[in-house]
Each structure stands twice: as structure tokens, then as C-alpha cells.
Design an enzyme around this catalytic site. Sequence first.
Site, PDB file in Angstrom:
ATOM      1  N   LEU A 200       0.894  -1.156   0.000  1.00  0.00           N
ATOM      2  CA  LEU A 200       0.000   0.000   0.000  1.00  0.00           C
ATOM      3  C   LEU A 200       0.927   1.199   0.000  1.00  0.00           C
ATOM      4  CD1 LEU A 200      -2.561  -0.764   2.888  1.00  0.00           C
ATOM      5  CD2 LEU A 200      -2.469  -1.723   0.597  1.00  0.00           C
ATOM      6  N   SER A 202       1.348   5.170  -0.144  1.00  0.00           N
ATOM      7  CA  SER A 202       0.677   6.470  -0.060  1.00  0.00           C
ATOM      8  C   SER A 202       1.382   7.465  -0.963  1.00  0.00           C
ATOM      9  CB  SER A 202       0.731   6.993   1.371  1.00  0.00           C
ATOM     10  OG  SER A 202       0.157   6.065   2.247  1.00  0.00           O
ATOM     11  N   GLU A 203       0.606   8.188  -1.736  1.00  0.00           N
ATOM     12  CA  GLU A 203       1.175   9.161  -2.670  1.00  0.00           C
ATOM     13  C   GLU A 203       2.133  10.121  -1.960  1.00  0.00           C
ATOM     14  OE1 GLU A 203      -1.564  12.121  -4.186  1.00  0.00           O
ATOM     15  OE2 GLU A 203      -0.356  12.361  -5.968  1.00  0.00           O
ATOM     16  N   CYS A 204       3.296  10.317  -2.578  1.00  0.00           N
ATOM     17  CA  CYS A 204       4.259  11.304  -2.087  1.00  0.00           C
ATOM     18  C   CYS A 204       4.876  11.923  -3.328  1.00  0.00           C
ATOM     19  CB  CYS A 204       5.325  10.626  -1.223  1.00  0.00           C
ATOM     20  SG  CYS A 204       6.629  11.773  -0.724  1.00  0.00           S
ATOM     21  N   GLN A 220      11.297   3.360  -1.640  1.00  0.00           N
ATOM     22  CA  GLN A 220      10.426   2.222  -1.315  1.00  0.00           C
ATOM     23  C   GLN A 220       9.560   1.827  -2.507  1.00  0.00           C
ATOM     24  OE1 GLN A 220       8.391   3.907   2.159  1.00  0.00           O
ATOM     25  NE2 GLN A 220       9.255   2.223   3.353  1.00  0.00           N
ATOM     26  N   GLU A 242      -1.668  11.848  -0.170  1.00  0.00           N
ATOM     27  CA  GLU A 242      -0.484  12.718  -0.098  1.00  0.00           C
ATOM     28  C   GLU A 242      -0.301  13.269   1.328  1.00  0.00           C
ATOM     29  OE1 GLU A 242       2.644  14.357  -0.567  1.00  0.00           O
ATOM     30  OE2 GLU A 242       2.055  13.904  -2.625  1.00  0.00           O
ATOM     31  N   GLY A 243       0.947  13.287   1.770  1.00  0.00           N
ATOM     32  CA  GLY A 243       1.263  13.883   3.082  1.00  0.00           C
ATOM     33  C   GLY A 243       0.573  13.185   4.243  1.00  0.00           C
ATOM     34  N   ASP A 276      -1.081  11.183  11.635  1.00  0.00           N
ATOM     35  CA  ASP A 276      -1.364  10.375  10.450  1.00  0.00           C
ATOM     36  C   ASP A 276      -2.869  10.365  10.219  1.00  0.00           C
ATOM     37  OD1 ASP A 276      -1.559   8.489   8.458  1.00  0.00           O
ATOM     38  OD2 ASP A 276      -0.102   7.112   9.350  1.00  0.00           O
ATOM     39  N   ARG A 278      -4.475   9.053   7.576  1.00  0.00           N
ATOM     40  CA  ARG A 278      -4.892   8.100   6.538  1.00  0.00           C
ATOM     41  C   ARG A 278      -5.927   7.096   7.033  1.00  0.00           C
ATOM     42  NH1 ARG A 278       1.016   6.272   4.727  1.00  0.00           N
ATOM     43  NH2 ARG A 278       1.329   6.753   6.927  1.00  0.00           N
TER      44      ARG A 278
HETATM   45  N1  GTP Z   1       2.491  15.161   6.772  1.00  0.00           N
HETATM   46  C1  GTP Z   1       3.645  14.671   6.361  1.00  0.00           C
HETATM   47  N2  GTP Z   1       3.593  13.669   5.460  1.00  0.00           N
HETATM   48  C2  GTP Z   1       4.763  13.161   5.053  1.00  0.00           C
HETATM   49  C3  GTP Z   1       6.003  13.624   5.504  1.00  0.00           C
HETATM   50  N3  GTP Z   1       6.960  12.889   4.901  1.00  0.00           N
HETATM   51  C4  GTP Z   1       6.331  12.016   4.104  1.00  0.00           C
HETATM   52  N4  GTP Z   1       5.009  12.168   4.183  1.00  0.00           N
HETATM   53  C5  GTP Z   1       3.937  11.396   3.570  1.00  0.00           C
HETATM   54  O1  GTP Z   1       3.908  10.140   4.218  1.00  0.00           O
HETATM   55  C6  GTP Z   1       3.390   9.173   3.366  1.00  0.00           C
HETATM   56  C7  GTP Z   1       4.311   7.993   3.406  1.00  0.00           C
HETATM   57  O2  GTP Z   1       4.197   7.447   4.668  1.00  0.00           O
HETATM   58  P1  GTP Z   1       5.387   6.858   5.532  1.00  0.00           P
HETATM   59  O3  GTP Z   1       5.010   7.087   6.947  1.00  0.00           O
HETATM   60  O4  GTP Z   1       6.696   7.340   4.976  1.00  0.00           O
HETATM   61  O5  GTP Z   1       5.458   5.388   5.312  1.00  0.00           O
HETATM   62  P2  GTP Z   1       4.280   4.476   5.355  1.00  0.00           P
HETATM   63  O6  GTP Z   1       3.891   4.467   3.950  1.00  0.00           O
HETATM   64  O7  GTP Z   1       3.246   4.867   6.335  1.00  0.00           O
HETATM   65  O8  GTP Z   1       4.869   3.115   5.871  1.00  0.00           O
HETATM   66  P3  GTP Z   1       5.734   2.119   5.062  1.00  0.00           P
HETATM   67  O9  GTP Z   1       4.771   1.159   4.473  1.00  0.00           O
HETATM   68  O10 GTP Z   1       6.610   1.512   6.054  1.00  0.00           O
HETATM   69  O11 GTP Z   1       6.476   2.889   4.037  1.00  0.00           O
HETATM   70  C8  GTP Z   1       3.247   9.834   2.021  1.00  0.00           C
HETATM   71  O12 GTP Z   1       1.887  10.195   1.834  1.00  0.00           O
HETATM   72  C9  GTP Z   1       4.119  11.077   2.142  1.00  0.00           C
HETATM   73  O13 GTP Z   1       3.646  12.143   1.333  1.00  0.00           O
HETATM   74  C10 GTP Z   1       6.000  14.654   6.434  1.00  0.00           C
HETATM   75  O14 GTP Z   1       7.040  15.099   6.931  1.00  0.00           O
HETATM   76  N5  GTP Z   1       4.809  15.159   6.842  1.00  0.00           N
HETATM   77 ZN    ZN Z   2       7.686  10.769   0.917  1.00  0.00          ZN
END
Ligand code: GTP
Ligand code: ZN
Length: 350
Positions: A200, A202-204, A220, A242-243, A276, A278
Amino acid sequence: MVEDIKFYEPEDNHGFLSNFALSPITLSDVVWPSSEHYYQAQKFTDLSIQNKILNAKTPDEAFKISRDFAEQEKDDWMEVRGAVMRFIVFEKFRQNTYFTHLLVSTGDHVLKEHSHKDDYWGDGGDGSGRNELGKILMDVREYFAKKEPFNLVHFVDSAKLPTQWGTFQMYGFIEVKTGKEHLALVYGQPTSGEPTLIRLHSECLTGDALFSQRCDCGFQLARAMENIVKKGSGVLLYLKQEGRGIGLINKIRAYHLQDEGADTVEANERLGFAADMRDYAFCRGMLSFLNIESVSLMTNNPRKINALTDNGINVVERVTLQEGNNPFNEGYLKTKSAKLGHMFDAEFIK
Ligand SMILES: Nc1nc2c(ncn2[C@@H]2O[C@H](COP(=O)(O)OP(=O)(O)OP(=O)(O)O)[C@@H](O)[C@H]2O)c(=O)[nH]1
Ligand SMILES: [Zn+2]
């Protein structure tokens, strides 16, 4: 204006709506190859005729056999045929969840059997027919449209996505609750009964597309796609979150606060958001569409495991995805471990 959806031949667009579409239906241990087989057989009380129709190789053949014995049709057939049709069309969709997803995904378009030969079940070809089959299909759709998992996402379309690792099939969905667009990238043929390797993601935008080293997302994403292709099959859900659910512009605000010393959690909180935001419940709709019930999940995030488990997906195994640590994301990764519970090896975040 919402256009009508016209269907007729099973191999054409929206052909799954036709009774001639093959879709096995089990009733009292008897497997009917299509709703047409069942419907035609119910015209007769004579079991030998019923069996001939049941064993017909195609729905067309089932139809022809029924015509051959037309003189032996039940006396009350005209009175009961509507109920028989309603029953078998409902069962067809109840037993074939992929077709149910497709049916519900037609939204509120009028469904019309576009048949020149039939002005009772169909529209008569010129639109003057009663379209009784279309009406039944719309009633069945209304029933399932309110039920999980069909009410979570609507499938829109699918196309090939060639990448440096291999060619994925890309499926586009609309989340019903929010209208957000999500993708599923499917590689190979996930084997039913075995856990499917999934991510899964998440858009970044900054990490996935703009090569940012502030986070680990882009690294990743690349590794997850590579792992899937190496394994031979798997699915990446690319989620419009996103975010961590606050959106791109708010993420820039959060990054600004981080440039001034806040960590990733504090920055979100100062902006009035949870760490978070999401919600993954709708993923169950996408996985159900793809017929995936058990998974090997590539993640370090315990929330994702819990979210899938809470939504009835069997997470058989977690596959770590530790990628892209660098001087710019050192603090970010440490905070994820300390405050968000991410499971990293000590070596990875030292
Ligand atoms: N609000 C916020 N969002 C962030 C930041 N850095 C990355 N993101 C967002 O975090 C999301 C990615 O989540 P992560 O917590 O890196 O990893 P994860 O996807 O939850 O977990 P993994 O499956 O282990 O990668 C994406 O939507 C990014 O845009 C930040 O500093 N602040
Ligand atoms: Zn990111």
C-alpha cells in the site's frame, strides 16, 4: 447527462451484463454454466429436457435446445418467467463478486439490453422495448451498491503500464466516500489461495516523482515494484493520500515547520492535524475487486497491518522495506520509529 449503457454480446463492452456471459451459478450442488442455461431450463418440467439444457456447451446452444422443445413449455411459464429471471440474475451476481463490482461500478447509468430480437427483456433495438432485463439488473445493482465491499470503490478502467521492471496492468478506481482516484498496479497473475505480495503506497509527489531525499517514499516505491516483478506476481496499490492524508500544500507547510526544527509529527500537530490522517478501509474494495484475500505486505508501518486486518484481509506475513536512508531523512526515519511505531532495524536508522 448520464449516458445509457447498452449491452448485448457477452464479448462486447459490458458483456458481463448479458445472460449469455459465462458465470457459473451453483444451486443445490448443480452448477449452471450461465444464467441463460438456468433460465431456459426452467421452462420445462421434463427433467430430461432440463438436463439437455444444463449440459449444453454454450448459452447459445442452451437457447436453441429450449426452442426445439417449445411445444413442451410449462403452462404457467409466462406468469413465472419474471420471477425466474429476477432470481437467477441476482444469484449470478451474488456468486460472482468480480461481476458485482463491475455492475455496481456502472453507477447510475441506465442499463439497456440492446436487442433487435427482443422487445420484452430488451429495448427492441429502437428503444421502444420494455427492457425488463435492464430493470432487473438495475434493481440488483441498487441492492449491492449499498453493501460492503462494493460500496467502497468504483472501478473505472484498466490499461497496460510498462515500467523499467516490467509491464503492469493498471486499474483505476474512484473511492465512493471521497471521490479520490486510486490505482492498483497488478503484475502477473496472483494465485488464488496463496498470499499475494502487495504494497500500500501512499502518494508522495516529492519523493515518488521529484527525487526528494527528505523521506524514503521514492526508494520504497522502486523497491516494491522491483520485488513484485522478481517474485513473478503481486499488486501495488497507489493511494491518493499525499502527506499522510493532509495533502500536498499542507505537506509543504509541514516541511517548512520541519526546516525550522519541528519533527514530522510535531509539524502536523502544529498545523492542527493528527500525525497520520490516513484511512485504509476502502482498500478492501480494491483488493476484493482483484480477488485478493490474503497478503504478504511490504511495509514497516504497523498501522497498515492493523488497518488491513481490521478490514478482513489476512496479513500472512510482513516484508520489510528499508530503503533510501540518507543524511536528509535521518531525523525523519528516527521520528517514524520513535513516535509512529515503524519497525526498522537499528542498523537502518543509526
Ligand atoms: N504530513 C507529512 N507527510 C509526510 C512527511 N513525509 C512524508 N510524508 C507522507 O507520508 C506518506 C508515506 O508514509 P510513511 O510514513 O513514509 O510510510 P508508510 O507508507 O506509512 O509506511 P511504510 O509502508 O513503512 O512505508 C506519504 O503520503 C508522504 O507524502 C512529512 O514530513 N509530513
Ligand atoms: Zn515521501
